[in-house]
Design an enzyme around this catalytic site. Structure first.
Site, PDB file in Angstrom:
ATOM      1  N   GLU A 217      45.490  82.849  -8.964  1.00  0.00           N
ATOM      2  CA  GLU A 217      46.798  83.504  -9.163  1.00  0.00           C
ATOM      3  C   GLU A 217      47.693  83.702  -7.894  1.00  0.00           C
ATOM      4  O   GLU A 217      47.883  84.705  -7.315  1.00  0.00           O
ATOM      5  CB  GLU A 217      46.443  85.151  -9.676  1.00  0.00           C
ATOM      6  CG  GLU A 217      45.952  84.919 -10.880  1.00  0.00           C
ATOM      7  CD  GLU A 217      45.912  86.396 -11.799  1.00  0.00           C
ATOM      8  OE1 GLU A 217      45.950  87.495 -10.926  1.00  0.00           O
ATOM      9  OE2 GLU A 217      45.548  86.512 -12.814  1.00  0.00           O
ATOM     10  N   GLU A 324      41.948  82.981 -17.622  1.00  0.00           N
ATOM     11  CA  GLU A 324      41.713  84.362 -17.673  1.00  0.00           C
ATOM     12  C   GLU A 324      42.310  84.768 -19.123  1.00  0.00           C
ATOM     13  O   GLU A 324      43.586  84.477 -19.320  1.00  0.00           O
ATOM     14  CB  GLU A 324      42.238  85.210 -16.838  1.00  0.00           C
ATOM     15  CG  GLU A 324      41.533  85.163 -15.382  1.00  0.00           C
ATOM     16  CD  GLU A 324      41.749  86.019 -14.344  1.00  0.00           C
ATOM     17  OE1 GLU A 324      42.708  86.878 -14.764  1.00  0.00           O
ATOM     18  OE2 GLU A 324      41.723  85.851 -13.158  1.00  0.00           O
TER      19      GLU A 324
END
Length: 390
Positions: A217, A324
């Site tokens: 991320e 995710e």
């Protein structure tokens, strides 16, 4: 998963306005269509518009097509019919615990962080899951500097976890869970980042079931820097002799699928000489996409938030994976998660799979815990997810 909640509460006078990163438009959207100060409503696809940073705007860009479906129960069409859908290559569970204790380095094993439970992983493998993303802290694996040597103890524990997974016939993703940062600072030295990956890749170059995730991320970073860091990682991994493994590249803006086709378009330029590059995206279904609430926006939000990414992957000839995703243990989220997985499976020509966030022995009563035998999400979702295993 984002490290903090990005949405704030606003005074009643601004109640009709949508907070940062929230949904502000789309087919059948009935909520607010203007954003709070400092954000503007940006069209992502016919089903979803989002409040992104930038000049204020009271104008909502709507569909670029002239006609739209009107039924509230109709999901966006896919290019692959449900009857012709294929199986996903991977379906699995994130293993999150070795990166715990962020900011406390090196920390103490058993106090600040731990490693995944191999018995829990075996339970998942028995259920049919075949891929596990093992989060770790860069600062613990390669302390002091990115160009340094690995810590022998932490490396051994990480390697033992990875070997357990791969010896069982599943895939293990090495996930430096650092958000594009090292000791809290944005990584700007691509040469040093490459050196880190050379060090790591050499340790696992002979294991064909290891997958290298460039970093978890990236966010609030220069977009060209994100491109260059990803390419430096690819070059270093291949240069270290790890030529048989897949590499997962993540994007800026928390690698969100819902903003991928407007934020990370330049990553189409990434090049892998082994042609085993997969684009890893993340997607949560709460109002701000942070994965901090068990409440999903709607029963079809799972599809809404990934259709734009599906189109981008297909248009650019790329393969993606949801590294995710999660939803709360309730019927609205269950329907949304089902729709999301159905969409991935129906578009398996461009989507390779998905991994639930998250398993790990320290999650306790966390809303998305997939840790057997009693994790909140494990008890609620396991029977559903098993239907999508390869």
């Amino acid at each position: 998963m984002k490290s903090s909640v990005v949405v704030s509460l606003f005074a009643s006078g601004a109640a009709a306005q949508v907070g940062p990163w929230g949904q502000c438009g789309g087919i059948n959207w009935t909520g607010g269509t203007t954003c709070v100060s400092g954000y503007h409503c940006v069209y992502q696809n016919d089903w979803y518009s989002q409040c992104l940073p930038g000049a204020d705007s009271t104008t909502l860009k709507t569909s670029t097509t002239s006609t739209k479906p009107t039924s509230t129960s109709t999901a966006p069409a896919t290019t692959t019919s449900a009857a012709a859908k294929g199986k996903l290559k991977w379906l699995g569970i994130n293993q999150s615990c070795a990166e715990f204790g962020q900011g406390t380095y090196p920390g103490t094993w058993g106090k600040d962080f731990t490693f995944p439970s191999t018995s829990s992983i075996q339970t998942h493998i028995n259920d049919g899951y075949n891929i596990f993303r093992v989060a770790f802290a860069m600062e613990r694996l390669v302390p002091n500097s990115l160009t340094g040597s690995p810590d022998a103890g932490y490396l051994k524990n990480l390697t033992d976890t990875v070997n357990f997974i791969t010896n069982a016939g599943a895939y293990a993703i090495l996930d430096p869970h650092n958000f594009g940062r090292y000791y809290g600072n944005i990584i700007t030295d691509t040469t040093a980042f490459g050196a880190f990956w050379t060090t790591v890749a050499k340790q696992f170059a002979s294991n064909s079931r290891v997958i290298f995730d460039t970093n978890n991320e990236y966010h609030d970073m220069d977009q060209t820097l994100v491109l260059n860091l990803n390419q430096a990682a690819i070059n270093a991994i291949r240069g270290a002799g790890a030529t048989s493994q897949y590499i997962f590249a993540e994007g800026n803006s928390y690698t969100g699928a819902w903003t991928w086709n407007t934020t990370n378009t330049n990553l189409a330029a990434l090049s892998d000489p082994q042609n085993k590059l997969v684009y890893e995206m993340h997607q949560y279904l709460d109002s701000d996409g942070s994965g901090t609430s068990a409440t999903c926006v709607s029963s079809d939000i799972g599809v809404q938030r990934i259709v734009g990414a599906t189109s981008w992957l297909r248009a650019n000839g790329k393969i993606g994976i949801l590294g995710e995703y999660a939803g709360g243990a309730n019927s609205v989220c269950q329907t949304a998660v089902t729709g999301l997985l159905d969409h991935l499976q129906a578009n398996s020509d461009v989507w390779a799979g998905a991994l639930w966030w998250a398993g790990g022995p320290w999650w306790g009563n966390y809303i998305f815990s997939f840790e057997p035998p009693s994790g909140t999400a494990y008890t609620y979702y396991n029977s559903l997810l098993k239907q999508y295993t390869p």
